[in-house]
Motif scaffolding. Structure first.
Motif, PDB file in Angstrom:
ATOM      1  N   LYS A   1       0.824  -1.204   0.000  1.00 14.56           N
ATOM      2  CA  LYS A   1       0.000   0.000   0.000  1.00 14.56           C
ATOM      3  C   LYS A   1       0.866   1.266   0.000  1.00 14.56           C
ATOM      4  O   LYS A   1       0.580   2.228  -0.712  1.00 14.56           O
ATOM      5  N   ILE A   2       1.943   1.250   0.779  1.00 19.44           N
ATOM      6  CA  ILE A   2       2.835   2.409   0.832  1.00 19.44           C
ATOM      7  C   ILE A   2       3.542   2.602  -0.518  1.00 19.44           C
ATOM      8  O   ILE A   2       3.658   3.726  -1.027  1.00 19.44           O
ATOM      9  N   ILE A   3       4.000   1.516  -1.107  1.00 16.51           N
ATOM     10  CA  ILE A   3       4.658   1.596  -2.417  1.00 16.51           C
ATOM     11  C   ILE A   3       3.698   2.153  -3.460  1.00 16.51           C
ATOM     12  O   ILE A   3       4.062   2.996  -4.284  1.00 16.51           O
ATOM     13  N   ASN A   4       2.452   1.696  -3.431  1.00 17.98           N
ATOM     14  CA  ASN A   4       1.464   2.169  -4.395  1.00 17.98           C
ATOM     15  C   ASN A   4       1.177   3.665  -4.217  1.00 17.98           C
ATOM     16  O   ASN A   4       1.052   4.407  -5.198  1.00 17.98           O
ATOM     17  N   ILE A   5       1.110   4.122  -2.980  1.00 17.57           N
ATOM     18  CA  ILE A   5       0.822   5.534  -2.715  1.00 17.57           C
ATOM     19  C   ILE A   5       1.927   6.442  -3.254  1.00 17.57           C
ATOM     20  O   ILE A   5       1.658   7.484  -3.867  1.00 17.57           O
ATOM     21  N   PHE A   6       3.181   6.040  -3.036  1.00 18.57           N
ATOM     22  CA  PHE A   6       4.319   6.907  -3.384  1.00 18.57           C
ATOM     23  C   PHE A   6       5.035   6.488  -4.671  1.00 18.57           C
ATOM     24  O   PHE A   6       6.131   6.983  -4.944  1.00 18.57           O
ATOM     25  N   SER A   7       4.450   5.600  -5.460  1.00 17.47           N
ATOM     26  CA  SER A   7       5.150   5.035  -6.625  1.00 17.47           C
ATOM     27  C   SER A   7       5.536   6.077  -7.672  1.00 17.47           C
ATOM     28  O   SER A   7       6.507   5.890  -8.410  1.00 17.47           O
ATOM     29  N   ASP A   8       4.790   7.179  -7.763  1.00 19.20           N
ATOM     30  CA  ASP A   8       5.133   8.229  -8.721  1.00 19.20           C
ATOM     31  C   ASP A   8       6.192   9.189  -8.175  1.00 19.20           C
ATOM     32  O   ASP A   8       6.701  10.039  -8.917  1.00 19.20           O
ATOM     33  N   LYS A   9       6.513   9.061  -6.905  1.00 21.58           N
ATOM     34  CA  LYS A   9       7.456   9.984  -6.275  1.00 21.58           C
ATOM     35  C   LYS A   9       8.814   9.337  -5.983  1.00 21.58           C
ATOM     36  O   LYS A   9       9.845  10.016  -6.029  1.00 21.58           O
ATOM     37  N   LEU A  10       8.805   8.041  -5.656  1.00 25.36           N
ATOM     38  CA  LEU A  10      10.022   7.396  -5.163  1.00 25.36           C
ATOM     39  C   LEU A  10      10.346   6.108  -5.891  1.00 25.36           C
ATOM     40  O   LEU A  10       9.444   5.391  -6.339  1.00 25.36           O
ATOM     41  N   ASN A  11      11.629   5.821  -5.987  1.00 26.41           N
ATOM     42  CA  ASN A  11      12.104   4.511  -6.412  1.00 26.41           C
ATOM     43  C   ASN A  11      12.485   3.769  -5.135  1.00 26.41           C
ATOM     44  O   ASN A  11      13.515   4.063  -4.521  1.00 26.41           O
ATOM     45  N   PHE A  12      11.660   2.813  -4.738  1.00 26.33           N
ATOM     46  CA  PHE A  12      11.853   2.153  -3.445  1.00 26.33           C
ATOM     47  C   PHE A  12      13.046   1.198  -3.419  1.00 26.33           C
ATOM     48  O   PHE A  12      13.370   0.647  -2.372  1.00 26.33           O
ATOM     49  N   ARG A  13      13.687   1.008  -4.555  1.00 23.63           N
ATOM     50  CA  ARG A  13      14.906   0.188  -4.558  1.00 23.63           C
ATOM     51  C   ARG A  13      16.098   0.962  -4.006  1.00 23.63           C
ATOM     52  O   ARG A  13      17.111   0.376  -3.640  1.00 23.63           O
TER      53      ARG A  13
END
Length: 366
Positions: free
Chosen positions: A135-147
């Motif tokens: 859910k957190i990845i989906n919320i911020f997916s346009d802002k952050l590269n979680f890798r």
């Protein structure tokens, strides 16, 4: 839910009834359930058609509630989906059924976590919830590269947790913040439209999905091309996505269906009107799901058709076109450019809501 269980348990103590919950396993069937508790099979045939379909597809792992006496069922509650459950009542050896709402125990929880290993590991260690990371990845997916999240990045989350018989069934993130020495991003769930916005009422995601389907490749882009069937140079006013026939096609944004039918070379088509002058076209469809009609409002991600090969087409694919104020534009460029910012009454209501949220949960933005 607690009061309901206390009443049932009190009855059980006084009457020597047995109260239990049971997980629906892979081998369980509704027919087997009826047979186990000596319930006439006619109970199934007397159910409405839509309920018959649902009892055939009870989800594995669902918790069912049972009240029995000497292995004879007195009452059962069987979840059919996230909202409703089938209630079976034994009244003088006659079995009655009705659909009742599922009652959840709801809690709001606030956590602060420092990411020292990775997001998935640290969030699970703090909450024991695997779905929270997605859910957190989906919320911020346009802002952050979680890798590539720097160590010592901090994350704050306020979420609503719905549980049934001690098992968490639903999680809804109300507020989240990710920050370190390089950046900070805040996200508030707007209860009025279900989108996430920052503290300045700007959406964290663009208005459109990246694509209207899962696709294997793009066979033709936007612009001038030599038409593969007409062998003439013509403007290609969309992009062509290739996948197998029957692949679900989703609306890329909220909107209203303004056309459903046949348009010359496009074949079977759905056209949807969106906010800010946008219209999307989905062509060469095989068909549509039930409930798709002109005038219907659809949500982003809702299935509005299935990939096909209708019209003037060299093979199965989706022709996806985007028009703004009567002019075709490149669909590949709209995702980041088409942002949503709240204005007017919507903006005022949103600010009032997040002001209350920050006050109630002592949320301080850096």
């Amino acid at each position: 839910m607690k009061k309901f269980l206390l009443i049932i348990i009190s009855i059980a103590i006084l009457s020597a009834y047995k109260v239990e919950t049971k997980k629906w396993s892979k081998s369980d069937t509704f027919y087997g359930f009826l047979k186990k508790y000596s319930i006439p099979i006619s109970l199934y045939y007397d159910l409405p058609g839509n309920i018959k379909r649902k009892v055939k597809r009870i989800r594995i792992g669902e918790t069912i509630f049972l009240l029995t006496e000497n292995n004879r069922l007195k009452q059962a509650l069987i979840p059919l989906d996230d909202k409703n459950q089938l209630q079976i009542i034994n009244k003088n050896n006659k079995y009655l059924t009705k659909i009742v709402p599922i009652i959840y125990e709801t809690q709001k929880k606030y956590i602060e976590v420092t990411i020292n290993n990775n997001l998935n590991y640290d969030l699970y260690k703090a909450t024991n919830l695997r779905s929270l990371t997605n859910k957190i990845i989906n919320i911020f997916s346009d802002k952050l590269n979680f890798r590539y999240i720097p160590k010592n990045t901090k994350i704050k989350i306020l979420y609503e947790e719905k549980s049934r018989y001690g098992s968490v069934k639903q999680i809804k993130v109300l507020y989240a913040s990710i920050f370190n020495k390089f950046y900070q991003y805040n996200a508030f769930l707007n209860p009025y439209d279900g989108r996430y916005y920052d503290e300045r009422a700007r959406s964290l995601k663009g208005m459109f999905l990246p694509a209207p389907l899962h696709y294997k490749r793009i066979s033709s882009k936007f612009g001038m091309r030599l038409h593969p069937l007409l062998h003439k140079w013509r403007m290609h006013d969309g992009i062509d996505y290739v996948n197998r026939i029957g692949t679900p096609i989703k609306s890329v944004a909220d909107g209203k269906i303004i056309y459903k039918g046949w348009i010359r070379g496009y074949g079977r088509v759905v056209k949807i009107k969106h906010r800010d002058g946008y219209i999307t076209l989905y062509g060469h469809l095989r068909g549509w799901p039930k409930g798709i009609y002109v005038g219907k409002w659809v949500k982003q991600g809702q299935i509005i058709g299935y990939l096909g090969n209708s019209g003037l087409s060299t093979g199965p694919h989706l022709h996806f076109g985007v028009m703004r104020y009567g002019k075709w534009i490149n669909p590949l460029k709209i995702r980041k450019s088409a942002k949503i910012t709240l204005w007017g009454k919507q903006r005022k209501n949103f600010f009032a809501y997040i002001s209350t949220l920050k006050k109630d949960y002592n949320i301080a933005l850096k």
